[in-house]
Write a protein that holds these residues in place. Sequence first.
Motif, mmCIF file in Angstrom:
data_model
loop_
_atom_site.group_PDB
_atom_site.id
_atom_site.type_symbol
_atom_site.label_atom_id
_atom_site.label_comp_id
_atom_site.label_asym_id
_atom_site.label_seq_id
_atom_site.Cartn_x
_atom_site.Cartn_y
_atom_site.Cartn_z
ATOM 1 N N GLY A 100 4.189 -4.375 1.829
ATOM 2 C CA GLY A 100 4.254 -4.390 0.366
ATOM 3 C C GLY A 100 4.171 -5.799 -0.198
ATOM 4 O O GLY A 100 3.726 -5.992 -1.338
ATOM 5 N N GLN A 126 0.905 -4.856 -2.525
ATOM 6 C CA GLN A 126 1.353 -4.464 -3.846
ATOM 7 C C GLN A 126 1.040 -5.562 -4.877
ATOM 8 O O GLN A 126 -0.060 -6.026 -4.983
ATOM 9 C CB GLN A 126 2.849 -4.131 -3.802
ATOM 10 N N ASN A 183 -1.588 3.423 4.839
ATOM 11 C CA ASN A 183 -0.473 3.932 4.055
ATOM 12 C C ASN A 183 -0.114 5.383 4.323
ATOM 13 O O ASN A 183 1.075 5.717 4.405
ATOM 14 C CB ASN A 183 -0.757 3.721 2.563
ATOM 15 N N LYS A 219 8.861 -0.617 -0.426
ATOM 16 C CA LYS A 219 7.538 -0.974 -0.928
ATOM 17 C C LYS A 219 7.629 -1.846 -2.181
ATOM 18 O O LYS A 219 6.947 -2.869 -2.296
ATOM 19 C CB LYS A 219 6.748 0.301 -1.238
#
Length: 490
Positions: free
Chosen positions: A286, A290, A386, A413
Amino acid sequence: MTQPSDARDAPSRRTAAGVLALACAAQFMVVLDVSVVNVALPSIQAELRLNAAWLPWAAGAYALAFGGFLLLGARLADLYGHRKVFTAGLALFTAASLAGGLAGSGSLLIAARAVQGLGAAVLAPITLTVLTTTFPEGPARVRALAIWTAVSLTGGAAGNLLGGALTQALSWRSILLINVPIGIVAAPAAARLLTATATAGRGRQRLDVPGALLATAGLTGLTFGISESRHGPGDPAALTALVVALTCLAAFVLVEARYASAPLMPPRLLAARPIAIGNTVMLLAGACFQIPMWYFLTLYLQNVLRYSALQTGAAFLPHTLLTLTVGLQVTPRLMRRVDSRTLITAGALIAAAGFWWQSRITPDSTYLTGVLGPAILISVGGGLFNTPLTTTVTSGVPTADAGAASGLMNTAKQLGGVLGLAALTTLAPGTSTQPHTLTTGYGHAFLACAALLTAVAALARTLPVAHPTPSPPAPPPPRAPHQQDPQQAT
């Protein structure tokens, strides 16, 4: 002969499809709002005359509240039922979106974004929980999780695209107000669809209030402290926040292990090897997949290549399309033939190669060589990575702990993204406006992501081997109308 109770209680195909659509729509809104504000920050600053020091909090307040309240939001669903908690989170998120879209000052916008993050912390875990309790383990759950994961991944990329288009065509306010009609439509759907899948009320069990306060304070303080550490390793606010955070988290572990009757994070979950290692992998990944990837690539496109808001959003379209294609079409098929650990490792290595390529950018790079090429590898790697990881950390979890497991995964995450961004911004230039200096800093951040994902691939090899998901059995041939079911004959 009567049917088994589990067959009677299983939701119909139409209900299951409706639950999947509802969960994905809510998850899309939640993830979209992590990145949708990025492209609009210059417009927000100009209209609201927001001080440069406070501008990052127009985006960061959401992530701060989201990460801080995730564990609490997840446990609420286990104790009070899916429908009630889903509806409450949706109402809070929608109302905060309306307030943010109508905000007349920077302080009101930041406050609305924080409340949005609180609503997201309640809403995000329940979207995964209703899927794991609606779809039994096997091909049906893999397919549902693949769709949910693809929506989650594309939500971030779509946030940049949608944010750029709406900001340029209408106003930055529209990027928040767009959530309002979605919330209005989703609320009655939740009331209808989640009735059959709601967890039986456990309100008689007391909510772990001390654990909730300690977890929220600890995670919020950790997020704030890491975010503020970009001002320097000796920043007093950052150091104070980190000390408070570590103290609260240590106390949280003690409370959960010894005193809580209905702990937010049951220790038995972390005793399971796939959950413990899998969420560590999720946290580290993450930090790359992200917020950091969207953040630094957005800055490179706007500050170095001088793209407009709309052009910047459109530049993320390949990320969205490739992630959807790989996540929905390729990965579920591969999971029938290849074990999850191998797919997780391969996805991390492919994405690491993409980030290494991305780190080679220069002020003179073209879109094809500096953005599109790396996007292909990063999106393919993320698409492969994922879904098997999500399946790994949610498999074998009792229904009573489904919310806690979902909350732990979402916390890992989300915090990975926030902490990764805070750490990586120390590698990027602060106030420089020189294209070469900016590009060098962004390149260092992407190179760090490549190194981290290489380490993630090595850690993933310690996960237990999860056997490939078998293909669903072929349906039996239809009987002639005059034939009688043997079971009915008995």
